[in-house]
Design a protein around this motif. Sequence first.
Motif, PDB file in Angstrom:
ATOM      1  N   ALA A  34       8.650   4.545  -0.990  1.00 61.03           N
ATOM      2  CA  ALA A  34       8.262   3.141  -0.635  1.00 61.03           C
ATOM      3  C   ALA A  34       9.628   2.378  -0.515  1.00 61.03           C
ATOM      4  N   LEU A  35      10.603   2.651  -1.490  1.00 62.36           N
ATOM      5  CA  LEU A  35      12.159   2.109  -1.621  1.00 62.36           C
ATOM      6  C   LEU A  35      12.674   2.515  -0.150  1.00 62.36           C
ATOM      7  N   HIS A  36      12.655   3.919  -0.030  1.00 58.66           N
ATOM      8  CA  HIS A  36      13.417   4.551   1.266  1.00 58.66           C
ATOM      9  C   HIS A  36      13.010   3.724   2.287  1.00 58.66           C
ATOM     10  N   ALA A  37      11.465   3.665   2.664  1.00 60.21           N
ATOM     11  CA  ALA A  37      11.016   2.919   3.733  1.00 60.21           C
ATOM     12  C   ALA A  37      11.547   1.583   3.901  1.00 60.21           C
ATOM     13  N   GLU A  38      11.748   0.653   3.049  1.00 61.14           N
ATOM     14  CA  GLU A  38      12.230  -0.487   3.063  1.00 61.14           C
ATOM     15  C   GLU A  38      13.525  -0.569   3.169  1.00 61.14           C
ATOM     16  N   CYS A  39      14.407   0.464   2.859  1.00 62.67           N
ATOM     17  CA  CYS A  39      15.949   0.658   3.180  1.00 62.67           C
ATOM     18  C   CYS A  39      16.127   1.141   4.844  1.00 62.67           C
ATOM     19  N   ASP A  40      15.109   1.892   5.287  1.00 66.87           N
ATOM     20  CA  ASP A  40      15.069   2.344   6.732  1.00 66.87           C
ATOM     21  C   ASP A  40      14.797   0.909   7.498  1.00 66.87           C
ATOM     22  N   ARG A  41      13.712   0.066   7.138  1.00 64.95           N
ATOM     23  CA  ARG A  41      13.367  -0.986   7.751  1.00 64.95           C
ATOM     24  C   ARG A  41      14.497  -2.091   7.577  1.00 64.95           C
ATOM     25  N   LEU A  42      15.084  -2.236   6.532  1.00 61.36           N
ATOM     26  CA  LEU A  42      16.073  -3.284   6.628  1.00 61.36           C
ATOM     27  C   LEU A  42      17.285  -2.795   7.546  1.00 61.36           C
ATOM     28  N   GLY A  43      17.700  -1.511   7.560  1.00 58.33           N
ATOM     29  CA  GLY A  43      18.743  -1.051   8.405  1.00 58.33           C
ATOM     30  C   GLY A  43      18.421  -1.287  10.190  1.00 58.33           C
ATOM     31  N   GLU A  44      17.070  -1.027  10.371  1.00 65.30           N
ATOM     32  CA  GLU A  44      16.567  -1.199  11.842  1.00 65.30           C
ATOM     33  C   GLU A  44      16.492  -2.616  12.020  1.00 65.30           C
ATOM     34  N   ARG A  45      15.983  -3.565  11.165  1.00 61.00           N
ATOM     35  CA  ARG A  45      15.697  -4.893  11.560  1.00 61.00           C
ATOM     36  C   ARG A  45      17.012  -5.622  11.502  1.00 61.00           C
ATOM     37  N   ASN A  46      17.962  -5.424  10.788  1.00 58.68           N
ATOM     38  CA  ASN A  46      19.158  -6.246  10.568  1.00 58.68           C
ATOM     39  C   ASN A  46      20.435  -5.699  10.905  1.00 58.68           C
ATOM     40  N   GLY A  47      20.442  -4.242  11.283  1.00 56.96           N
ATOM     41  CA  GLY A  47      21.687  -3.543  11.432  1.00 56.96           C
ATOM     42  C   GLY A  47      22.625  -3.263  10.276  1.00 56.96           C
ATOM     43  N   ILE A  48      21.913  -3.166   9.089  1.00 61.57           N
ATOM     44  CA  ILE A  48      22.813  -3.033   7.649  1.00 61.57           C
ATOM     45  C   ILE A  48      22.862  -1.761   7.551  1.00 61.57           C
ATOM     46  N   SER A  49      23.859  -0.772   7.252  1.00 61.46           N
ATOM     47  CA  SER A  49      23.950   0.466   7.057  1.00 61.46           C
ATOM     48  C   SER A  49      23.578   0.497   5.455  1.00 61.46           C
ATOM     49  N   VAL A  50      22.486   1.031   5.094  1.00 61.72           N
ATOM     50  CA  VAL A  50      21.768   1.461   3.708  1.00 61.72           C
ATOM     51  C   VAL A  50      21.971   2.701   3.603  1.00 61.72           C
ATOM     52  N   GLU A  51      22.831   2.833   2.160  1.00 63.99           N
ATOM     53  CA  GLU A  51      22.812   4.221   1.545  1.00 63.99           C
ATOM     54  C   GLU A  51      22.031   4.188   0.413  1.00 63.99           C
ATOM     55  N   TYR A  52      20.865   4.976   0.320  1.00 61.47           N
ATOM     56  CA  TYR A  52      20.011   5.122  -0.407  1.00 61.47           C
ATOM     57  C   TYR A  52      20.061   6.178  -1.211  1.00 61.47           C
TER      58      TYR A  52
ATOM     59  N   TYR B 223       9.813  -2.470  -6.720  1.00 58.90           N
ATOM     60  CA  TYR B 223       9.698  -2.663  -5.120  1.00 58.90           C
ATOM     61  C   TYR B 223       9.946  -4.291  -4.780  1.00 58.90           C
ATOM     62  N   ARG B 224       9.607  -5.074  -5.466  1.00 60.85           N
ATOM     63  CA  ARG B 224       9.489  -6.325  -5.031  1.00 60.85           C
ATOM     64  C   ARG B 224      11.060  -7.019  -5.376  1.00 60.85           C
ATOM     65  N   ILE B 225      11.530  -6.719  -6.438  1.00 60.97           N
ATOM     66  CA  ILE B 225      12.803  -6.934  -6.849  1.00 60.97           C
ATOM     67  C   ILE B 225      13.860  -6.558  -5.564  1.00 60.97           C
ATOM     68  N   ALA B 226      13.681  -5.342  -5.191  1.00 69.15           N
ATOM     69  CA  ALA B 226      14.401  -4.591  -4.000  1.00 69.15           C
ATOM     70  C   ALA B 226      14.082  -5.461  -2.904  1.00 69.15           C
TER      71      ALA B 226
ATOM     72  N   ARG C 278      26.619  -3.532   4.777  1.00 70.70           N
ATOM     73  CA  ARG C 278      26.581  -2.364   4.047  1.00 70.70           C
ATOM     74  C   ARG C 278      25.827  -2.547   2.796  1.00 70.70           C
ATOM     75  N   LEU C 279      25.095  -1.756   2.322  1.00 74.34           N
ATOM     76  CA  LEU C 279      24.187  -1.844   1.187  1.00 74.34           C
ATOM     77  C   LEU C 279      24.051  -0.396   0.449  1.00 74.34           C
ATOM     78  N   ILE C 280      24.233  -0.275  -0.728  1.00 80.58           N
ATOM     79  CA  ILE C 280      23.971   0.852  -1.708  1.00 80.58           C
ATOM     80  C   ILE C 280      22.871   0.528  -2.487  1.00 80.58           C
ATOM     81  N   VAL C 281      21.729   1.461  -2.419  1.00 77.23           N
ATOM     82  CA  VAL C 281      20.553   1.080  -3.644  1.00 77.23           C
ATOM     83  C   VAL C 281      20.384   2.454  -4.138  1.00 77.23           C
TER      84      VAL C 281
ATOM     85  N   ALA D   3       0.926  -1.327   0.116  1.00 77.00           N
ATOM     86  CA  ALA D   3      -0.027   0.086   0.037  1.00 77.00           C
ATOM     87  C   ALA D   3       0.719   1.220  -0.016  1.00 77.00           C
ATOM     88  N   ILE D   4       2.080   1.170   0.277  1.00 71.00           N
ATOM     89  CA  ILE D   4       2.915   2.283   0.470  1.00 71.00           C
ATOM     90  C   ILE D   4       3.118   2.881  -1.052  1.00 71.00           C
ATOM     91  N   LEU D   5       3.147   1.939  -1.948  1.00 72.76           N
ATOM     92  CA  LEU D   5       3.483   2.607  -3.415  1.00 72.76           C
ATOM     93  C   LEU D   5       2.322   3.230  -3.621  1.00 72.76           C
TER      94      LEU D   5
END
Length: 191
Positions: free
Chosen positions: A64-82, A100-103, A118-121, A54-56
């Motif tokens: 929506a991708l920015h929110a997924e990056c934030d969620r990934l960082g919070e949940r898994n402790g991965i530094s995500v550069e978006y 969105y689903r591929i990401a 670390r992840l770069i998106v 629904a966020i899309l």
Amino acid sequence: DLSQRLAASAITAGHLEKTLSESAEARESLGKLRGSLVGICDDMHRLSRQIHPAILDDFGLAEALHAECDRLGERNGISVEYRCGELPTSLSRDIAICLYRIAQEAFWNAAKYSGTERLIVELNSDAEFIYLSIRDFGSGFDPLEVAKRQGLGMSSMKERARLVRGTIVISSAPGSGVTIEVQVPLPEDAA
């Protein structure tokens, strides 16, 4: 509701694990049970976001991708550069859901298998294409070995890209992380 009940069960298993300290075997079994319940909760959250993103509809692909990056960082402790460049004002729902689903799948794989911190998106477009690039710095894999036993995750990413006439290139080598590059043609009226 189901997610909350599973979380409560995981908490109960954690309490029992601490209480039954006299039996190493019971403690170990309860620890495994707790871990399994937590994993089921995480999978349910992921599945619910995939079923109806629904966020899309509410905020568009970039947010929506920015929110997924934030969620990934919070949940898994991965530094995500978006990084997000200019996108078309009217992006088709099919293309937005595809990217969105591929990401989501790429994030899940990075968190579960790569060991990356670390992840770069990057999300960008030009007059003809929209581009998504996701790079992790984890353990990587041997593409020839993975091709022999290609899992559902990679197959679904490739199929999603194909359905919107896009291409996807997944590059990796042991010890070198993974780079996923998606290119989808934009309709002529998507300026």
